[in-house]
Structures are given as C-alpha cells and as structure tokens.
Write an enzyme that holds these catalytic residues in place. Structure first.
Site, mmCIF file in Angstrom:
data_model
loop_
_atom_site.group_PDB
_atom_site.id
_atom_site.type_symbol
_atom_site.label_atom_id
_atom_site.label_comp_id
_atom_site.label_asym_id
_atom_site.label_seq_id
_atom_site.Cartn_x
_atom_site.Cartn_y
_atom_site.Cartn_z
ATOM 1 N N SER A 203 0.822 -1.213 0.000
ATOM 2 C CA SER A 203 0.000 0.000 0.000
ATOM 3 C C SER A 203 0.854 1.260 0.000
ATOM 4 O O SER A 203 0.451 2.288 -0.554
ATOM 5 C CB SER A 203 -0.926 0.018 1.221
ATOM 6 O OG SER A 203 -1.813 -1.056 1.144
ATOM 7 N N ASP B 220 -4.925 0.325 -4.762
ATOM 8 C CA ASP B 220 -3.470 0.224 -4.828
ATOM 9 C C ASP B 220 -3.026 -1.116 -5.429
ATOM 10 O O ASP B 220 -2.032 -1.209 -6.126
ATOM 11 C CB ASP B 220 -2.855 0.423 -3.435
ATOM 12 C CG ASP B 220 -3.657 -0.254 -2.324
ATOM 13 O OD1 ASP B 220 -4.606 -1.018 -2.622
ATOM 14 O OD2 ASP B 220 -3.325 -0.022 -1.145
HETATM 15 ZN ZN LIG Z 1 -2.461 -5.394 2.359
#
Ligand SMILES: [Zn+2]
Length: 370
Positions: free
Chosen positions: A91, A306
């Site tokens: 992330s 993401d």
């Molecule tokens: Zn994760």
C-alpha cells in the site's frame, strides 16, 4: 443529372457542413461558458479501495441484491501497479505513486528510492489554498493516508507520520490511530498540539455542521476503526458526508481522499464475509459520492485501488443460483487494477497506464499546481 453536377452538389454540401460546424464552434455563448468554468477550481474526490481488484468489485454485483454503483461509470481504465522494488506492490508503494506521481520502493512513504522527500498532490494543493481532507478506516498514520502528507523511509514510523500530519495543514481528517497522538514514546501530547494549532479535535464521534473556517481531526479509535463485521456501522459514509459538507463550504476548491481500508484485510485473512461486507460498504459510500458528483458541477471523482489482495476468484458454489469466493493467496497480487472516473475530466482516465500516471492526470486536470 451529370456526374459533374453531382460532384458540385456534393462539394456544396461539404462546404455547408464545414461552415455550420465552424459557426457552432466559434459562437460566443460557448466561449463565455468555457471561460466561466475555467475560473472555478476543480474539486477532486479520490476513493481508494485498499486491495480492491476486479474480483472484489465483481463480488458487489453478486452479493448486493441491487445494482452495484460501479455500473454507473462510463469512463474506465486499468493501472499497472508494480513498485520500483517489487512486481507486487504494497500500500505504501501504491499510495506514494498516487500521491507524488513517482514510483518508489515498497514500504516507502512518499520518499524516492534514495529516501528523498517527494512533494505530494495534497501539499501542492495546500499551497494553492485548497481545502484538503483524508478519511481512513485504519489509523490515519497507516500507509495509504500517510503517503498524502508524510515523508518517512518506512511505513511503520507511525509517530513520525502523526507529527507530520500537524505540519501538513490538512483541513479535515477522520480515522483511527489516536494512540500515535496521545501515547507516544517521545512523551509528546500531539493531540494537544493539534488543538493549540487551532484544530477542533474529537476522539468520541463524528460531528455535523462543521465551521468552514476551522480545521477538524476525528480520531475515533486507538488503532483501527472496527471492521464492518465487528460493528463499525456507517462511519465511512458518514465521515464522507461530513467531509464533503465542510470542504465544499468555501469556494477555494478541495481534495478529499477516502480509503476503504479493510477490503485488503479481508483478503489477507482469506475471510470472504469480511471482504464482501467491506466491499458493499465501499459501494454504499460510492453511491452517495456519485449522486454528489452528479449534483455538484466542477467536481471529479476517481475510484481505484493500490492492488488486489487475496488472488480472489468468484466461482461456482454448490448451488446453481449462487457463487462462492475463493482465495489463492493471503498476499497482494500483481493484477491490473481498474480505474473509474466520473465528472469533470472523466475521459482522461481511460486506457491502460502506470499507477503513478493517475497523479499526472489529476495534476493536469487541476491545472497549474506543479
Ligand atoms: Zn495489504
């Protein structure tokens, strides 16, 4: 009729069409309208479903019981999500690409591969007197929100990240992570420092009817806000409503990032109920935001993730009239991730491109913020 006559009628028609088009193009009313639009700052709502790949989105089509709000999008693209250090991003790497426009290594919070700070879209907009807001279900110091306002070499440096939130000038934030403000290893009372800096802080509940001239911080859990199956309620939707009301109250333009954080956690836990429930909660909030964008001109909504988490497949169940969720890993995957856009500049987000190009497209849409 001779061939020559036909040709000349054809050319006349062509000339007429060209003439009419150029007339419409150059007409005064359209020009005036374009000028007025350019003067208003563009508002941006950026929604990130952490770990929300196409299978997670697909689950909302099967489990919701009514049409998924994703069906409302006409302009859709895909991003390639690899970071500079890993084919499979985390992330931090993903959010740094969105926030700064540059890829970096996994675990980095808006620093380059040599750990130099890279300015973020939120910081650039703060300099232009935009209002800015961040909403997360995890700690507000967690990788995804952190990349918009902090610069540290590792995502676990929560106390440093919290301190940088104060200097970032962010106008509104809501999430968890209270302990990084009140129970710090350095003994500082960061919560009190926010109040001294003029923030109205709250650690008990969201409030409505906020003052457009003030800054607000809602830190409603020591660590993360509970997941939906653990009783979170409508925090994501409610925080989004409050933030939009507050940020849009002045005419200076705003940037709001909303993170649906636990879709990812459902994947890591290989917990289908958690993943689907979080996905449906995100979809519900999305429905509100889509209506908001529809009724507020000069606003752009971009929705993406993401990375995907869980290597999920929506496959056969033992009943012909239902499906089941299958996980192939408890980690992130390298799948292409869909991007959805609605409102001003929505066409810009079509195609297949790198994750950091989302930032470039936002910066271009926002005009001169470099
Ligand atoms: Zn994760």
């Amino acid at each position: 009729m001779t061939v020559n006559k036909l040709l000349s009628i054809g050319s006349l028609l062509t000339a007429f069409i060209v003439f009419s088009c150029s007339q419409t193009k150059d007409s005064q009313p359209e020009k005036a309208e374009a000028t007025i639009k350019e003067e208003k700052p563009l508002n941006v709502i950026f929604m990130i479903g952490d770990g929300m790949g196409l299978p997670q989105i697909t689950s909302s089509f099967y489990y919701k019981g009514s049409p998924s709000n994703f069906e409302q999008f006409k302009n859709i693209g895909f991003i390639k999500t690899s970071s500079k250090s890993h084919k499979v991003t985390d992330s931090a790497g993903g959010a740094t690409a969105f926030a700064t426009g540059s890829k970096t290594y996994n675990r980095a919070i808006s620093v380059s591969t040599d750990t130099t700070n890279m300015p973020t879209i939120l910081e650039k907009l703060e300099e232009k007197n935009y209002k800015t807001g961040l909403i997360s279900l995890t700690s507000i110091t967690h990788a995804t929100p952190a990349c918009f306002y902090a610069h540290v070499k590792d995502r676990d440096m929560h106390e440093d990240i919290a301190a940088q939130l104060l200097t970032s000038g962010t106008d509104f934030f809501a999430g968890g992570g209270l302990k990084y403000f009140t129970k710090r290893a350095d003994g500082k009372d960061l919560y009190g420092d926010f109040e001294k800096a003029g923030y109205i802080m709250d650690s008990t509940s969201l409030k409505n009817g906020l003052d457009a001239d003030k800054k607000y911080g809602f830190l409603l859990a020591e660590e993360g806000i509970p997941s939906k199956i653990d009783g979170r309620g409508d925090f994501l939707l409610d925080a989004t409503k409050v933030a939009l009301e507050q940020l849009s109250a002045s005419d200076s333009g705003y940037f709001l990032m909303v993170e649906g954080s636990y879709i990812d956690w459902g994947g890591h836990a290989k917990n289908a109920e958690m993943m689907v429930t979080e996905m449906l909660d995100f979809d519900k909030t999305l429905g509100y935001v889509l209506d908001y964008v529809e009724s507020h001109e000069n606003t752009l909504l971009v929705v993406t993730a993401d990375h995907e988490t869980g290597g999920v497949a929506i496959g056969k169940s033992d009943r012909a009239d239902s499906v089941a969720v299958y996980f192939t890993t408890d980690q992130h995957t390298a799948e292409l991730i869909p991007v959805f856009a609605k409102g001003e500049h929505e066409d810009d987000f079509r195609g297949i491109y790198e994750n950091n190009e989302i930032n470039h497209k936002l910066v271009d849409a926002l005009g001169n913020i470099k």
